[in-house]
Design an enzyme around this catalytic site. Structure first.
Site, short mmCIF file in Angstrom:
data_model
loop_
_atom_site.label_atom_id
_atom_site.label_comp_id
_atom_site.label_asym_id
_atom_site.label_seq_id
_atom_site.Cartn_x
_atom_site.Cartn_y
_atom_site.Cartn_z
N TYR B 101 32.40 31.34 14.97
CA TYR B 101 33.63 30.74 15.62
C TYR B 101 33.73 31.00 17.03
O TYR B 101 33.51 32.12 17.57
CB TYR B 101 34.68 31.26 14.81
CG TYR B 101 36.21 30.64 15.35
CD1 TYR B 101 36.72 29.48 14.69
CD2 TYR B 101 36.90 31.35 16.41
CE1 TYR B 101 37.87 29.22 15.10
CE2 TYR B 101 37.83 30.65 16.74
CZ TYR B 101 38.43 29.70 16.20
OH TYR B 101 39.57 29.26 16.83
N GLU B 189 38.04 24.50 20.62
CA GLU B 189 37.40 25.25 19.97
C GLU B 189 36.23 24.64 19.35
O GLU B 189 36.22 23.42 19.02
CB GLU B 189 38.72 25.47 18.70
CG GLU B 189 38.22 26.02 17.51
CD GLU B 189 39.29 25.72 16.16
OE1 GLU B 189 39.90 26.66 15.92
OE2 GLU B 189 39.05 24.50 15.73
#
Lengths: 287, 377
Positions: B101, B189
Site C-alpha cells: 500500500y 493512492e
C-alpha cells in the site's frame, strides 16, 4: 480585558476596495473598530469611506505608514494565500482571513510558513472576531452580542451568531468571540483559544462550538481536563450527518469512521464539559 | 472530487509510474476487443466511485477474449452500492508476487502532507490500521521543502522492500508526490503497488481525490468530473453555488451557513424527524439563489415539509423572503413550510411572508418541532 482584539487594535483591511471588503469595512468602522488603512494593489493613494481610510499598494507600505497591528483579509480564494504571506512578511502579528475556499495544499504551506515566523492566523473560512463594544474584526453582526464574561470559540459562522444571540436574549454577554473557521487546515485551533480564555481575567466561562471532522475537539477535551479551571459548555454540530460527505465546510467530514459528533461529545463529556443538545440550550447550561 | 481508477492511473502514467497495459470500455464488445489486443489473461474492473468493488463481484479475471466479453456484460449490468456500472477497465493481468500500500494524503492534524505505506497492501487499509497499526508507516512531508529522496528510501526500507527496487520506488514516490502537487489532490493512492514475479514495481490500482476548492486552477480536471455518479440534485445545486447533500428523510431544510445547516438537521432529528437534505444557501444569498434552493428541495418527492432557518448576518431576511415568494409562485409547492427568520432585516422579511400561508417560528427548537409535526400531516 478580552483576547486578541480590543480598543488598541489598529486594523488593516486587505481587499478593502472589493465589494465585500468595502461593505464590511463600513460595518466595522460604524461598530467602532479602529480601521487605520486598506490595501488593494494598484489603488494606492486612493481613499475610501469619504476620505477616512487611506488605501496602499502593499501591506508593508500600509503597516509602515499607519502602525497597523492586525489585518483582515477579504480577497478571493485564489489570491488569499499570497495575501497571508504578504502580511506575515510585512511583520503583522495577527492575521484574520475571512475568505472561504482556499485550497488545502496552499493552507498547509501558509500555516507552516506562518508558524516559522511566529505569526498568528485566525481562519480562513471564518467570520472573524468580536470583542463587544471594543472591536469587530470580520463579519460577525455587531448587534447580536453584548459585553460579558463568556468566551466563545467556534468553527462555524451563523451557528455562532445563534449562540451569541441566545446568550444576549437572557442578558449574557461575551468577552471575546473567536471564529476559528471551518477548513481542515487553519491557523488557530480550539486549544490555542482555550488557553487564552483561561488566562483572560474577564472570561469566566467558555462556550466551545465544534462540528464533525478532524480531531480538534478531542484535543480540546484533553486540554480542558488537564489545564482548564474555568467551566466549558459545548455544542457539536453534525450528529445527523452521514459519513464520507463534506457538510458544506471543507473540514466537516467524517473520514474512515473518525471525527463523528458522538465521539467528540463523548470526549468532551469525559473532560467534564456540559454538552448541549441544541444551541438554544447553551445559556441554561452556563448558569 | 473523486476520480475513477482509470482516470487516476492515466495521471500516474504521465508522472512515470508504471501501470498495466489496458483501456476503458463502455460495452462488452469493446471489452472483448481490448482483451484481444492485449492477448492472454485480463482483469475486468468496474469503474464506480465507491470502495468494495472486488467484494461486490465487480472485479473479475478472464482467460480469453470471449470470457472477457461475457464478464464485462455481467459487470456492466451490475449496481455496486446503488451505483450502476457504466464503464469497465480492461487491464492485462499481472503476475503478482507481493502487494504494497502506498499513498500521499493530507494530515489535517499535522497540517502537512503525509506518505503512508504498508507491506500489507491490496486490502482495505483502514482495516489494517485498526487491527495491526504497526504495519502502517507514516512519513510527513514539509510542504515548504517537498519530498526528499531520503524519505522515500526510509519508506522503502521500513516496508522491507528488496534493495534492488529502492531506486524504482524512489521514482514512483517522487512521481506520486508531483502528481499530488500538480493536481491539488487530497489523496493519491496506489493500492496495490505490486512487485511482479519478474521483480518490477507496478501500480495495479489507483485512486485520486481532488480538492474541490482548487478546481479553479484545474479546468481540465473539473471537466472530467463524472456527473453520472452524482445525485442529479447535487449537480444542479453546484451550478447555483449551493452546497447540497441529499439524505433519506422527509423534511427539506434550507439554511444559511454550513454549521447552522447541520445543526438544523440535528434538531429535526432530535425532535423525532428525519432531514431530507443538507442545504447551505451561503452568505449573502440573494433572491435567485433562494428560489433555486427551493426548487431543488421540493422537487424531491419524499419531502413532506420544509424547514427554512435563516440567521441574517450578511444574508438579509427581506432578500430571503423575496426569494421564497418568487419560488412559491413558480414552483407552487404543496407541502407545508415552516420559516424562522432572525437577524438582519428579519422583521421586514416576516412582513413579506405574512400572506404566504407559511408557518412561522421564533426559536430553532420551535421551528424544528413545527416542521416535524407538519411532515406528519
Amino acid at each position: 480585558m478580552s483576547i486578541l482584539i480590543n480598543k488598541k487594535t489598529r486594523l488593516l483591511v486587505q481587499g478593502i476596495t472589493g465589494n465585500e471588503g468595502l461593505f464590511h469595512t463600513t460595518h466595522m468602522v460604524s461598530y467602532g473598530t479602529n480601521v487605520v488603512a486598506g490595501v488593494t494593489p494598484g489603488k494606492g493613494g486612493e481613499w475610501v469611506l469619504d476620505g477616512k481610510i487611506p488605501v496602499f499598494d502593499s501591506v508593508k507600505l500600509a503597516a509602515d505608514a499607519t502602525g497597523a497591528n492586525c489585518t483582515v483579509i477579504f480577497v478571493p480564494a485564489r489570491f488569499a494565500p499570497d495575501a497571508m504571506f504578504e502580511a506575515a512578511d510585512a511583520g503583522i502579528p495577527l492575521i484574520v482571513c475571512i475568505t472561504e475556499g482556499v485550497p488545502v495544499q496552499d493552507m498547509m504551506r501558509v500555516r507552516n510558513y506562518l508558524d516559522q515566523k511566529k505569526v498568528r492566523l485566525i481562519g480562513p473560512n471564518c467570520p472573524g472576531m468580536l470583542t463587544p463594544n471594543e472591536s469587530k474584526v470580520g463579519i460577525i453582526p455587531g448587534n447580536i452580542a453584548i459585553p460579558g464574561n463568556v468566551g466563545v470559540v467556534s468553527r462555524s459562522g451563523t451557528l455562532t451568531y445563534e449562540v451569541l444571540y441566545a446568550l444576549k436574549q437572557v442578558g449574557m454577554g461575551a468577552s471575546t468571540c473567536v471564529g476559528i473557521g471551518g477548513d481542515p487546515v487553519n491557523g488557530t485551533n480550539f486549544i490555542d483559544v482555550l488557553e487564552m480564555f483561561e488566562h483572560d481575567p474577564q472570561t469566566e466561562k467558555v462556550v466551545l462550538i465544534g462540528e464533525i471532522g478532524g480531531t480538534d475537539e478531542d484535543k480540546a477535551a484533553e486540554f480542558i481536563s488537564a489545564k482548564m479551571t474555568k467551566p466549558v459548555v459545548s455544542f457539536i454540530a453534525g450528529s445527523s450527518a452521514p459519513p464520507g460527505k463534506r457538510m458544506g465546510h471543507a473540514g466537516a467530514i467524517i473520514e474512515g469512521g473518525a471525527g463523528s459528533a458522538a465521539d467528540k461529545v463523548k470526549a468532551l463529556e469525559a473532560a467534564g464539559v456540559k454538552v448541549a443538545k441544541h444551541p438554544e440550550e447553551i445559556p441554561s447550561l452556563l448558569n | 472530487m473523486k476520480l475513477h481508477e482509470y482516470q487516476s492511473k492515466t495521471i500516474f502514467a504521465k508522472y512515470g509510474i508504471p501501470i498495466p497495459k489496458g483501456r476503458v470500455a463502455a460495452t462488452a464488445e469493446e471489452a472483448k476487443h481490448i482483451a484481444e489486443e492485449l492477448g492472454g489473461r485480463v482483469v475486468i474492473k468496474s469503474q464506480v466511485l465507491v470502495g468494495g468493488r472486488g467484494k461486490a463481484g465487480g472485479i473479475r479475471v478472464a482467460k480469453t477474449a470471449d470470457e472477457a466479453e461475457q464478464l464485462a456484460q455481467q459487470i456492466l449490468t451490475m449496481k455496486i452500492k446503488d451505483l450502476p456500472v457504466r464503464k469497465v477497465l480492461v487491464d492485462e493481468a499481472a503476475a503478482i508476487e507481493h502487494e504494497i500500500y502506498f499513498a500521499i494524503t493530507n494530515d489535517r492534524a499535522a497540517k502537512k502532507p503525509v506518505m503512508i505505506a504498508s507491506a500489507a497492501g491490496g486490502v482495505d487499509i483502514e482495516e489494517v490500521a485498526a487491527t495491526t497499526p504497526e504495519k502502517i508507516i507514516k512519513v510527513h512531508i514539509d510542504p515548504l521543502l517537498g519530498l526528499r529522496d531520503y524519505q522515500a528510501r526510509d519508506i522503502a526500507a521500513s516496508i522491507d522492500m528488496p534493495r534492488e527496487l529502492w531506486r524504482d520506488f524512489g521514482k514512483i514516490a517522487s512521481g506520486l508526490w508531483q502528481a499530488y502537487l500538480d493536481t491539488d489532490a487530497t489523496l493519491a493512492e496506489i493500492n496495490p503497488l505490486v512487485i511482479t514475479k519478474d521483480k518490477r514495481l507496478m501500480a495495479l490500482d489507483g485512486k485520486m481525490m481532488i480538492d474541490d476548492n482548487a478546481l479553479f486552477r484545474h479546468s481540465k480536471l473539473a471537466d472530467i468530473r463524472d456527473i453520472d455518479e452524482e445525485v442529479p440534485a447535487e449537480t444542479e445545486a453546484r451550478r447555483y453555488g449551493l452546497s447540497f447533500i441529499k439524505l433519506d428523510g422527509n423534511i427539506g431544510c434550507m439554511v444559511n451557513g454550513a454549521g447552522l445547516a447541520m445543526t438544523s438537521m440535528d434538531i429535526v432529528k432530535l425532535f423525532g424527524g428525519e432531514p431530507a437534505n443538507f442545504l447551505d444557501i451561503g452568505g449573502g444569498a440573494g433572491a435567485d439563489k433562494v428560489a433555486a434552493a427551493m426548487r431543488i428541495i421540493v422537487s424531491d418527492p419524499s419531502v413532506q415539509a420544509v424547514l427554512i432557518n435563516i440567521f441574517g448576518g450578511i444574508t438579509r431576511g427581506d432578500e430571503v423572503a423575496r426569494g421564497i415568494l418568487t419560488a412559491m409562485d413558480e414552483v407552487k409547492p404543496k407541502v407545508p413550510m415552516v420559516v424562522r427568520l432572525v437577524g438582519t432585516n428579519a422583521e421586514e422579511g416576516r412582513k413579506l411572508l405574512e400572506n404566504a400561508k407559511m408557518i412561522t417560528a421564533e426559536t430553532l427548537a420551535d421551528a424544528a418541532q413545527k416542521a416535524v409535526a407538519a411532515a406528519k400531516g
